[in-house]
Design an enzyme around this catalytic site. Structure first.
Site, mmCIF file in Angstrom:
data_model
loop_
_atom_site.group_PDB
_atom_site.id
_atom_site.type_symbol
_atom_site.label_atom_id
_atom_site.label_comp_id
_atom_site.label_asym_id
_atom_site.label_seq_id
_atom_site.Cartn_x
_atom_site.Cartn_y
_atom_site.Cartn_z
ATOM 1 C CD GLU A 167 6.544 -30.098 26.632
ATOM 2 O OE1 GLU A 167 5.901 -31.017 26.577
ATOM 3 O OE2 GLU A 167 6.018 -28.816 26.970
ATOM 4 C CD GLU A 351 3.945 -33.072 29.706
ATOM 5 O OE1 GLU A 351 3.289 -32.610 28.845
ATOM 6 O OE2 GLU A 351 4.678 -32.442 30.538
#
Length: 440
Positions: A167, A351
């Site tokens: 991320e 995710e």
């Protein structure tokens, strides 16, 4: 649960995910201090000033935790390595205990038939490197390459897949512009440098691993679907700006070797000198693209300085994080990413999950909302696959309730309940539902 493994193509991989600082217990095994330790020690930054010193004590309990991964029927376990556990000073002499831990962890996965899927960095920067400017310092790309070589030199021969950085938006924007994560800055110049350097470090790590003969290397991006608050051109422009600095900046850098005009309009003057020359490293070829997806944001324009927008509350049902539940966004991102960026490259949903106020009652945790959430997002993935998008896997966040960064231990994402006093693990109803779905 309505979906089954048989609903997805042969070879489609189901997995679950965790991260090192959130579960391992950073106070164990000779790990060095991180900027999250100091961020959490600063009053007001983290709920009750909680930190990851003990977390879930996965460091000592990893075998039992991997038994849970195996018993659920997951194919893959996406874990991260701690830079400060491997290199306590961020550079220099490795910590033998840290390398031995990841060695044991890898072998334990393989012994259980679980594919190891590593992420090299999930936010816990060694404090000595933070002292040198951290992600605002261009040298971090070289420091990260050295860390990559040390840890993958030990376990890289047994990895199913590896991604350098989890991320990038969180590493750069929420941490340097919004100040909500370590190092807790609110500075647009620092943000621009961090945004660029995190991609430079990603590309440098990819090149390092290619030089080591490694394969199945990817990039993992978190994405939020930007929804304009109304039909006005101003709202559309604000949503495009949000899309630019949240989603497209990182995808454009890695897959197109450029940055979007919507972001350069506000940040080009703050980027480091010579940034245009780094794209041959940043856009180093990857073998797959990971998408972390949880929610959308409703965006309204404002008259303030760039980016001149506000996030406003939307009307949809929300999770315990106050995030809107919007499975359509995952479908749209899978379609858009394949069409505009990755083509035939495999996409992995690395995710996806839900936080809920889960309570242990009479030895059981009932979490029907999580079961419904996962079902809805599986439907979005299946819809994209049916329309030709090459989605190769779905990993659920998270295996365990864990340290949820600035929110401490209050927000529970786990398929497995953790009592943070006794550290007893109790699989939730969602865990059992998934186990049945993956085995039927």
């Amino acid at each position: 649960m309505q979906h089954r493994r048989s609903d997805f193509p042969e070879g489609f991989e189901f997995g679950t995910a965790t991260s090192s600082y959130q579960i391992e217990g950073h106070g164990f095994g000779g790990a060095g201090p991180t900027h999250w330790d100091t961020f959490a020690a600063t009053p007001g930054n983290v709920v009750r000033a909680e930190n990851g010193a003990r977390a879930c004590d996965h460091y000592h309990r990893y075998e039992a935790d991997l038994d849970l991964v195996q018993a659920a029927g997951f194919d893959c376990y996406r874990f991260s390595t701690s830079w400060a556990r491997v290199l306590p000073e961020g550079r220099g002499t490795p910590n033998p205990e840290g390398l031995d831990f990841y060695d044991r962890l890898t072998d334990a996965m393989l012994e259980r038939g679980i594919k190891p899927c590593a992420t090299l960095y999930h936010w816990e920067l060694p404090a000595p490197l933070a002292d040198l400017g951290g992600w605002t310092n261009r040298d971090i790309a070289l420091w990260f390459a050295d860390f990559t070589e040390v840890i993958m030199g030990r376990i890289g021969d047994r990895m199913h897949s590896v991604a350098p950085i989890n991320e990038p938006w969180c590493v750069a924007w929420i941490s340097h512009f919004l100040g909500l994560h370590a190092p807790g800055l609110r500075d647009i110049r620092a943000t621009a440098r961090a945004m660029h350097h995190v991609l430079l470090a990603h590309g440098t790590a990819i090149q390092t691993m290619r030089g080591m003969g490694m394969k199945n290397l990817g990039a993992v991006f978190n994405m939020e679907w930007p929804q304009p608050v109304d039909d006005s051109p101003e709202a559309a422009g604000a949503a495009a700006t949000y899309d630019g600095y949240y989603n497209r900046f990182y995808l454009d850098g890695v897959f197109k070797g450029r940055y979007p005009d919507t972001v350069l309009a506000g940040m080009e003057q703050h980027l480091p000198r010579g940034w245009q020359n780094d794209f041959p490293v940043i856009d180093s070829a990857v073998d797959w693209c990971g998408i972390n997806y949880y929610t959308r944001k409703v965006i309204a324009p404002n008259d303030g300085p760039w980016p001149s927008l506000d996030e406003v509350e939307g009307p949809l049902p929300k999770t315990f994080m106050d995030w809107e539940i919007y499975p359509e966004g995952l479908y749209r991102f899978l379609k858009r990413t394949a069409a505009e960026y990755t083509g035939d490259l495999p996409l992995i949903v690395t995710e996806n999950g839900l936080a809920a106020p889960d309570l242990l009652q009479n030895g059981r945790v009932s979490d029907p909302g999580r079961v419904a959430f996962l079902d809805q997002h599986m439907a979005a993935i299946k819809r994209a696959i049916d329309e030709g998008v090459p989605v190769g896997g779905y990993y659920i966040w998270s295996l365990l309730d864990n340290y949820e960064w600035a929110l401490g231990y209050e927000k529970r994402f786990g398929l497995v309940h953790v009592d943070f006093d006794s550290l007893v693990r109790t699989p939730k109803d969602s865990y059992h539902a998934l186990a049945r779905a993956l085995k039927e």
